[in-house]
Scaffold this motif. Structure first.
Motif, PDB file in Angstrom:
ATOM      1  N   PRO A 197     -47.152 -60.613   5.025  1.00 25.05           N
ATOM      2  CA  PRO A 197     -46.924 -60.393   3.592  1.00 25.05           C
ATOM      3  C   PRO A 197     -46.417 -61.652   2.897  1.00 25.05           C
ATOM      4  CG  PRO A 197     -45.902 -58.659   4.920  1.00 25.05           C
ATOM      5  CD  PRO A 197     -46.301 -59.745   5.861  1.00 25.05           C
ATOM      6  N   GLY A 198     -46.789 -61.807   1.658  1.00 17.77           N
ATOM      7  CA  GLY A 198     -46.225 -62.882   0.860  1.00 17.77           C
ATOM      8  C   GLY A 198     -44.788 -62.563   0.492  1.00 17.77           C
ATOM      9  N   ALA A 199     -43.989 -63.581   0.310  1.00 14.06           N
ATOM     10  CA  ALA A 199     -42.585 -63.377  -0.032  1.00 14.06           C
ATOM     11  C   ALA A 199     -42.458 -62.716  -1.406  1.00 14.06           C
ATOM     12  CB  ALA A 199     -41.854 -64.717  -0.041  1.00 14.06           C
ATOM     13  N   PRO A 200     -41.457 -61.845  -1.599  1.00 18.12           N
ATOM     14  CA  PRO A 200     -41.259 -61.175  -2.889  1.00 18.12           C
ATOM     15  C   PRO A 200     -40.502 -62.035  -3.893  1.00 18.12           C
ATOM     16  CG  PRO A 200     -39.662 -60.377  -1.328  1.00 18.12           C
ATOM     17  CD  PRO A 200     -40.554 -61.325  -0.564  1.00 18.12           C
ATOM     18  N   GLY A 201     -40.447 -63.327  -3.657  1.00 16.03           N
ATOM     19  CA  GLY A 201     -39.799 -64.266  -4.568  1.00 16.03           C
ATOM     20  C   GLY A 201     -40.346 -65.654  -4.323  1.00 16.03           C
ATOM     21  N   ALA A 202     -40.168 -66.547  -5.321  1.00 19.77           N
ATOM     22  CA  ALA A 202     -40.692 -67.909  -5.208  1.00 19.77           C
ATOM     23  C   ALA A 202     -39.728 -68.847  -4.503  1.00 19.77           C
ATOM     24  CB  ALA A 202     -41.021 -68.450  -6.597  1.00 19.77           C
ATOM     25  N   GLY A 203     -38.571 -68.340  -4.089  1.00 20.94           N
ATOM     26  CA  GLY A 203     -37.608 -69.172  -3.388  1.00 20.94           C
ATOM     27  C   GLY A 203     -36.628 -69.882  -4.305  1.00 20.94           C
ATOM     28  N   ASP A 204     -36.517 -69.438  -5.547  1.00 23.13           N
ATOM     29  CA  ASP A 204     -35.586 -70.053  -6.489  1.00 23.13           C
ATOM     30  C   ASP A 204     -34.194 -69.483  -6.256  1.00 23.13           C
ATOM     31  OD1 ASP A 204     -34.092 -70.777  -8.848  1.00 23.13           O
ATOM     32  OD2 ASP A 204     -36.006 -71.217  -9.818  1.00 23.13           O
ATOM     33  N   PRO A 205     -33.208 -70.313  -5.915  1.00 19.77           N
ATOM     34  CA  PRO A 205     -31.874 -69.761  -5.620  1.00 19.77           C
ATOM     35  C   PRO A 205     -31.207 -69.100  -6.806  1.00 19.77           C
ATOM     36  CG  PRO A 205     -31.840 -72.173  -5.664  1.00 19.77           C
ATOM     37  CD  PRO A 205     -33.269 -71.765  -5.689  1.00 19.77           C
ATOM     38  N   TYR A 206     -31.571 -69.469  -8.032  1.00 22.81           N
ATOM     39  CA  TYR A 206     -30.970 -68.829  -9.202  1.00 22.81           C
ATOM     40  C   TYR A 206     -31.493 -67.405  -9.387  1.00 22.81           C
ATOM     41  CZ  TYR A 206     -28.969 -73.226 -11.043  1.00 22.81           C
ATOM     42  OH  TYR A 206     -28.235 -74.363 -11.232  1.00 22.81           O
ATOM     43  N   TYR A 207     -32.782 -67.207  -9.117  1.00 23.77           N
ATOM     44  CA  TYR A 207     -33.433 -65.917  -9.335  1.00 23.77           C
ATOM     45  C   TYR A 207     -34.306 -65.600  -8.127  1.00 23.77           C
ATOM     46  CZ  TYR A 207     -32.006 -67.194 -14.059  1.00 23.77           C
ATOM     47  OH  TYR A 207     -31.275 -67.588 -15.149  1.00 23.77           O
ATOM     48  N   PRO A 208     -33.703 -65.119  -7.044  1.00 27.69           N
ATOM     49  CA  PRO A 208     -34.428 -64.974  -5.772  1.00 27.69           C
ATOM     50  C   PRO A 208     -35.649 -64.067  -5.825  1.00 27.69           C
ATOM     51  CG  PRO A 208     -32.056 -64.832  -5.421  1.00 27.69           C
ATOM     52  CD  PRO A 208     -32.271 -64.793  -6.905  1.00 27.69           C
ATOM     53  N   THR A 209     -35.680 -63.088  -6.750  1.00 29.68           N
ATOM     54  CA  THR A 209     -36.818 -62.166  -6.783  1.00 29.68           C
ATOM     55  C   THR A 209     -37.866 -62.554  -7.817  1.00 29.68           C
ATOM     56  OG1 THR A 209     -35.808 -60.680  -8.415  1.00 29.68           O
ATOM     57  CG2 THR A 209     -35.303 -60.276  -6.089  1.00 29.68           C
ATOM     58  N   TYR A 210     -37.659 -63.628  -8.551  1.00 30.20           N
ATOM     59  CA  TYR A 210     -38.627 -64.033  -9.575  1.00 30.20           C
ATOM     60  C   TYR A 210     -39.751 -64.832  -8.928  1.00 30.20           C
ATOM     61  CZ  TYR A 210     -35.229 -62.832 -13.260  1.00 30.20           C
ATOM     62  OH  TYR A 210     -34.356 -62.178 -14.095  1.00 30.20           O
ATOM     63  N   GLY A 211     -40.961 -64.577  -9.377  1.00 37.13           N
ATOM     64  CA  GLY A 211     -42.108 -65.209  -8.742  1.00 37.13           C
ATOM     65  C   GLY A 211     -42.376 -64.568  -7.392  1.00 37.13           C
ATOM     66  N   ASN A 212     -43.367 -65.091  -6.702  1.00 37.42           N
ATOM     67  CA  ASN A 212     -43.771 -64.518  -5.419  1.00 37.42           C
ATOM     68  C   ASN A 212     -44.357 -65.610  -4.538  1.00 37.42           C
ATOM     69  OD1 ASN A 212     -43.490 -61.489  -6.130  1.00 37.42           O
ATOM     70  ND2 ASN A 212     -44.740 -62.309  -7.781  1.00 37.42           N
ATOM     71  N   GLY A 213     -44.468 -65.309  -3.243  1.00 33.19           N
ATOM     72  CA  GLY A 213     -45.049 -66.245  -2.304  1.00 33.19           C
ATOM     73  C   GLY A 213     -46.402 -65.777  -1.804  1.00 33.19           C
ATOM     74  N   GLY A 214     -47.154 -66.683  -1.216  1.00 29.97           N
ATOM     75  CA  GLY A 214     -48.414 -66.332  -0.563  1.00 29.97           C
ATOM     76  C   GLY A 214     -49.661 -66.613  -1.363  1.00 29.97           C
TER      77      GLY A 214
END
Length: 492
Positions: free
Chosen positions: A28-45
């Motif tokens: 699965p792609g990550a449920p966030g883009a890896g931004d430490p300020y907003y961990p669930t914003y954006g997505n991975g994969g």
């Protein structure tokens, strides 16, 4: 049509031997883009290259219906992936095939295609949805702003969830086509250029296109009744501005400010290089908010920005973002200084141009106005934290740091740097570390100590000896005449 390949058991075993031992099953792609300020914003994969949004909106009920088509590329072998979205979804297709979907977390739409996506493969994602955006609350607020005759969406760092599914992080930028069907007599305004307008049995369709990559939070939509003006800047850039007809006492001041867009775009080009987009403009809807936002090519202004009269300075701030923030977007939200520091410094340059206070006078005022024990200095513009991302210090201390940089490397290198950054990273993303490296390359100076002191140290930095002497010898530093107009751009 797929053809089945029949092989013997032995041949199948031989084929399996050709698969690298390190090959892993799709994940699965990550449920966030890896931004430490907003961990669930954006997505991975995956990465998105284009959004095609086909919408229908009824102002009387705030009902929005939409079909979003996303063109994406998998960045890993992908078993499932997320989009950021908050409205009700009725169907998802991936490469033409129905996909399973469910809502997870606060704003996650989790999608499982009928077959995994191979790394590097293209995917066409279609999402059909509907809902009443003004009834959707996430993280305690609603970014969808109702107006007397429609609605507006413009917010930071999040806004997309309320009207289209997306990979909602500025590190993944894409082009946009936005087609909006509204009742006759109602208008729809978005980013870029209006490519066509047509009537459909009591409804009117507006088709907008932004052909340069755009961060999702910079996508805007305004639906209602507007007085629209069009023209060009002196250099020929198309300009479209729009105003709600019921702005009251702020109406004339708003026009006297925003109608200068073409002039100011060309003026800023002298500092930042050629304007990066095919159109410019802004709109002022009847909303009760107090902020402005640099929505790409079509800036959002609250009427309250002009409560004190015309304010070209706030227009300068938002237009400067078209280079610093829109064309070159931050890589992570901690890089916010690259947006707000430089947009504020553009206001300082405008103040100097208008003989209302030089950039150095403004820098001296900021420095002298905050004693060493002031909490102002505890905010680090280079990494302020999510809670202080839009604190005054990010703007004011951030612009002060830029003036210190200018004094350190000299005007020739400094103004070369102002143009070089948006030229080298046009339509992409950048980090403060990359900006520092470019500044060092152009100036030939090591700047690590300067950046550490002015952007990353939670205390009041010391001034060079000459600057200390200047301030100590002067009378108490008074606010330059431009100060209040500059501060208006920091309202939230």
């Amino acid at each position: 049509m797929r053809k089945k390949l029949l092989v013997s058991a032995a041949a199948a075993a031989a084929l399996l031997l050709t698969v690298p031992a390190s090959a892993a099953a799709p994940t699965p792609g990550a449920p966030g883009a890896g931004d430490p300020y907003y961990p669930t914003y954006g997505n991975g994969g995956y990465r998105v290259s284009h959004y095609d949004l086909r919408l229908k909106y009824q102002p009387a009920t705030d009902q929005l219906e939409g079909t979003a088509t996303l063109l994406a590329t998998a960045t890993q072998d992908l078993s499932r992936f997320d989009l950021d979205f908050a409205l009700d979804v009725s169907q998802v297709l991936v490469n033409g095939h129905p996909a399973k979907f469910t809502n997870t977390g606060v704003q996650e739409l989790q999608i499982t295609p009928d077959a995994p996506l191979a790394k590097g493969s293209s995917a066409t994602i279609v999402v059909r949805y509907s809902g009443v955006p003004s009834k959707v609350t996430r993280y305690g607020f609603d970014a969808w702003l109702r107006t007397p005759d429609g609605a507006v969406i413009a917010d930071e760092p999040e806004a997309a969830w309320w009207w289209f599914p997306s990979n909602d992080h500025p590190s993944d930028k894409a082009t946009f086509d936005v087609s909006v069907l509204v009742p006759d007599g109602t208008q729809a305004i978005s980013n870029g250029v209006l490519t066509s307008k047509s009537s459909e049995l009591g409804w009117t369709r507006y088709n907008w296109r932004e052909n340069k990559p755009q961060a999702t939070y910079l996508a805007t939509l305004a639906i209602g009744k507007f007085d629209i003006t069009t023209g060009t800047s002196p250099s020929g850039i198309p300009v479209l501005n729009a105003y709600s007809p019921d702005l009251g006492d702020n109406a004339d001041a708003a026009r006297a400010s925003v109608e200068r867009t073409g002039e100011l775009v060309d003026w800023l080009s002298g500092y930042f290089g050629p304007y990066p987009f095919s159109s410019a403009g802004g709109y002022v809807p009847n909303v009760s908010t107090h902020y402005a936002l640099e929505t790409q090519t079509r800036v959002f202004y609250s009427p309250a920005q002009f409560a004190g009269g015309a304010n070209a300075s706030v227009v300068v701030h938002e237009l400067a973002h078209q280079w610093y923030g829109d064309s070159v977007s931050l890589e992570r939200w901690s890089d916010i200084w690259l947006n707000e520091g430089f947009a504020t410094y553009a206001q300082w340059l405008w103040s100097e141009h208008e003989d209302e206070g030089t950039a150095q006078q403004l820098a001296d005022y900021v420095y002298a106005s905050h004693p060493a024990g002031d909490a102002f200095w505890t905010v680090k513009p280079g990494d302020p934290g999510a809670a202080d991302q839009f604190a005054d210090a990010v703007y004011d201390r951030g612009a002060l740091a830029i003036q210190v940089l200018r004094n350190t490397i000299g005007d020739d290198a400094f103004f070369k740097l102002l143009k070089a950054w948006p030229a080298e990273h046009a339509y992409g993303n950048g980090t403060i570390a990359q900006f520092q490296a470019l500044a060092e390359k152009i100036s030939g100076k090591k700047l690590g100590d300067l950046f550490q002191a002015w952007l990353y140290t939670p205390s009041k930095p010391s001034l060079p000896t000459a600057a200390k002497a200047r301030l100590s010898a002067a009378a108490p530093v008074a606010a330059p005449r431009s100060w209040q107009q500059i501060k208006a751009a920091q309202q939230h």
